[in-house]
Scaffold this motif. Structure first.
Motif, short mmCIF file in Angstrom:
data_model
loop_
_atom_site.label_atom_id
_atom_site.label_comp_id
_atom_site.label_asym_id
_atom_site.label_seq_id
_atom_site.Cartn_x
_atom_site.Cartn_y
_atom_site.Cartn_z
N ARG A 182 24.46 42.13 10.73
CA ARG A 182 24.73 41.12 11.60
C ARG A 182 23.90 41.48 12.95
O ARG A 182 23.32 40.71 13.53
CB ARG A 182 25.99 40.60 11.45
CG ARG A 182 26.62 40.17 10.36
CD ARG A 182 28.13 39.76 10.59
NE ARG A 182 28.32 38.72 11.16
CZ ARG A 182 28.77 38.54 12.30
NH1 ARG A 182 29.24 39.79 13.07
NH2 ARG A 182 28.90 37.45 13.01
N LEU A 183 24.22 42.62 13.40
CA LEU A 183 23.86 42.85 14.83
C LEU A 183 22.31 42.96 14.84
O LEU A 183 21.62 42.33 15.63
CB LEU A 183 24.58 44.23 15.34
CG LEU A 183 23.86 44.75 16.59
CD1 LEU A 183 23.98 43.72 17.81
CD2 LEU A 183 24.66 45.92 16.97
N LYS A 184 21.73 43.52 13.87
CA LYS A 184 20.42 43.69 13.84
C LYS A 184 19.45 42.51 13.80
O LYS A 184 18.51 42.10 14.36
CB LYS A 184 19.84 44.57 12.43
CG LYS A 184 18.31 44.76 12.33
CD LYS A 184 18.02 45.61 11.15
CE LYS A 184 16.79 45.94 11.36
NZ LYS A 184 15.67 44.72 11.11
N ALA A 185 20.04 41.46 12.83
CA ALA A 185 19.45 39.99 12.86
C ALA A 185 19.56 39.52 14.10
O ALA A 185 18.61 38.85 14.37
CB ALA A 185 20.17 39.25 11.70
N ALA A 186 20.60 39.43 14.98
CA ALA A 186 20.67 38.90 16.34
C ALA A 186 19.85 39.63 17.29
O ALA A 186 19.42 39.03 17.91
CB ALA A 186 22.39 39.24 16.63
N ARG A 187 19.89 41.06 17.00
CA ARG A 187 19.00 41.56 18.04
C ARG A 187 17.33 41.20 17.71
O ARG A 187 16.59 40.94 18.72
CB ARG A 187 19.04 43.27 18.02
CG ARG A 187 18.09 43.81 18.84
CD ARG A 187 17.97 43.22 20.35
NE ARG A 187 19.05 43.90 21.10
CZ ARG A 187 19.47 43.46 22.32
NH1 ARG A 187 18.86 42.51 22.93
NH2 ARG A 187 20.67 44.03 22.87
N ASP A 188 17.09 41.08 16.44
CA ASP A 188 15.76 40.79 16.12
C ASP A 188 15.27 39.36 16.64
O ASP A 188 14.31 39.03 16.97
CB ASP A 188 15.51 40.93 14.49
CG ASP A 188 15.31 42.41 14.20
OD1 ASP A 188 15.28 43.34 14.95
OD2 ASP A 188 15.45 42.61 12.90
N ALA A 189 16.22 38.36 16.48
CA ALA A 189 16.12 37.02 16.72
C ALA A 189 15.91 36.90 18.49
O ALA A 189 15.05 35.97 18.63
CB ALA A 189 17.34 36.28 16.04
N VAL A 190 16.72 37.69 19.23
CA VAL A 190 16.59 37.36 20.54
C VAL A 190 15.83 38.18 21.42
O VAL A 190 15.22 37.81 22.53
CB VAL A 190 18.18 37.48 21.29
CG1 VAL A 190 19.20 36.35 20.39
CG2 VAL A 190 18.69 38.83 21.18
N GLY A 191 15.22 39.38 20.56
CA GLY A 191 14.52 40.21 21.23
C GLY A 191 15.21 41.23 22.12
O GLY A 191 16.40 41.20 22.39
N PRO A 192 14.41 42.29 22.82
CA PRO A 192 15.10 43.33 23.41
C PRO A 192 15.48 42.96 24.76
O PRO A 192 15.97 43.90 25.28
CB PRO A 192 13.65 44.28 23.53
CG PRO A 192 12.63 43.42 23.47
CD PRO A 192 12.91 42.33 22.45
N ASP A 193 15.02 42.09 25.21
CA ASP A 193 15.16 41.67 26.83
C ASP A 193 16.30 40.81 27.16
O ASP A 193 16.91 40.63 28.03
CB ASP A 193 14.03 41.19 27.48
CG ASP A 193 12.88 42.07 27.50
OD1 ASP A 193 13.33 43.48 27.52
OD2 ASP A 193 11.58 41.57 27.39
#
Length: 374
Positions: A182-193
């Motif tokens: 779930r966290l990976k999907a959220a991070r991938d979706a919003v980007g690193p910044d």
């Protein structure tokens, strides 16, 4: 000199449109305690709090039979003395929980009334640090039936598209592997910044269990891990803070300055989420935030952005207000007559005297009734 003449109190229950889940519980209805404090001059201030499940009778009894009598006939500008009198009256009945939340609601109403009497919006009456707007993070990421990690990512990305530079999601309900997905999907979706927060809602029982999750989470650099343990387990918060570089956030259901000082002394949190509708009202919240500043600790208050936006605006060490884009979870917004707006991830402050809004009386009438204390 505003003299308090009467207090109206109500406890309302507002059903959610859809059952919503956290790490270890589900919610179908929200219960709120409401107060209106009125002066002899006709100036009215409002206050409110969340009272969990079926706490209404306790809240109304606290206002009607315990706290109201302390305030009637008193000069509302004596804020510190009125707070102390209410706290003293509640020593045996509840220095925490619903009684303290009743103190919080009444104290908020007094500040609202006083700032209206002074003709100033609350953030300016308190002494503003920000004058027009405050930074906000979009809060969501709840568990719903059929909500996949991909759908969670889409939700988080939708907040970024609205201009938010920080977002928050829930965690802790599923296994470490599932929560990492779930966290990976959220991070991938919003980007690193984009700053991505994670809210555990007291999910874990001990530090060993917590580390099974934290080791998986660290690579995605969440801005903070919120409420990993029960609120009274301060030592576990402190131990976890020593074991991870991720900031620990807590205190949304912390009562009074003494509890918060223990968190600070033990270095159990680098971000306090102190809630003015819980901890003892605006009066106590200001004390806690000032103490946190002397420890170099940031304050990011817990939900009720309608209340907390002016407090963040008046507090140099307050970084974010938690903002709910819709009323599906924080459905308190259905009870008020004016909403805060946001632009580019910043909440626009009301400029009218006081909090800048009142109760929508038709909406309140659908869910409860007022009782008057004189």
């Amino acid at each position: 000199m505003p003299i308090i003449e009467s207090i109206d109190v109500s406890a309302v229950s507002v059903p959610l449109d859809r059952v919503t889940s956290f790490s270890n519980r589900s919610v179908s209805t929200r219960y709120y305690g409401l107060v209106k404090v009125r002066s002899k001059e006709g100036i009215e201030g409002i206050g409110f709090c969340y009272i969990g499940s079926d706490g209404g009778p306790i809240f109304t009894a606290a206002v009607e039979h315990l706290l109201g009598k302390v305030l009637i006939g008193k000069d509302s500008y004596g804020v510190e003395g009125l707070w102390q009198s209410m706290y003293q009256e509640a020593l045996l009945q509840g220095r925490q929980g619903t009684v303290m939340r009743a103190i919080s609601a009444l104290d908020t109403a007094i500040w609202d009334m006083n700032s209206k009497a002074g003709g100033l919006p609350l953030h300016k009456y308190l002494g503003a640090f920000e004058l027009e707007s405050v930074p906000a993070y979009a809060s969501g990421g709840y568990y719903l039936d059929g909500k996949t990690p991909e759908k969670l990512g889409e939700e988080m990305a939708s907040y970024v598209a609205l201009g938010f530079k920080a977002v928050k999601m829930k965690t802790g309900r599923h296994s470490p592997k599932e929560e990492e997905a779930r966290l990976k999907a959220a991070r991938d979706a919003v980007g690193p910044d984009v700053e991505l927060m994670m809210d555990c809602n007291n999910a874990w029982q001990d530090v060993t269990q917590a580390m099974q999750y934290i080791r998986r989470f660290e690579q995605y650099e969440p801005y903070f891990i919120e409420e990993p343990f029960g609120p009274d387990d301060v030592d576990s918060h402190a131990k976890l803070a020593r074991l991870t570089h991720l900031p620990i956030a807590t205190a949304e259901i912390g009562y009074g300055r003494w509890y918060h000082k223990e968190l600070l002394d033990k270095q159990a949190a680098s971000i306090l989420q102190t809630d003015a509708a819980v901890c003892g009202g605006i009066t106590e919240w200001k004390r806690i935030a000032a103490t946190a500043a002397s420890y170099g600790v940031v304050v990011c208050p817990h939900w009720f952005h309608d209340l907390h936006a002016p407090l963040v605006a008046a507090t140099p060490n307050a970084r974010y207000v938690e903002f709910f884009w819709d009323d599906q979870v924080l459905n308190f917004r259905r009870l008020i007559d004016r909403q805060l707006s946001q632009k580019d991830g910043r909440v626009i402050l009301h400029q009218e005297p006081g909090l800048g809004f009142g109760f929508d009386e038709k909406a309140v009438a659908r869910y409860g009734a007022w009782t008057t204390v004189r």
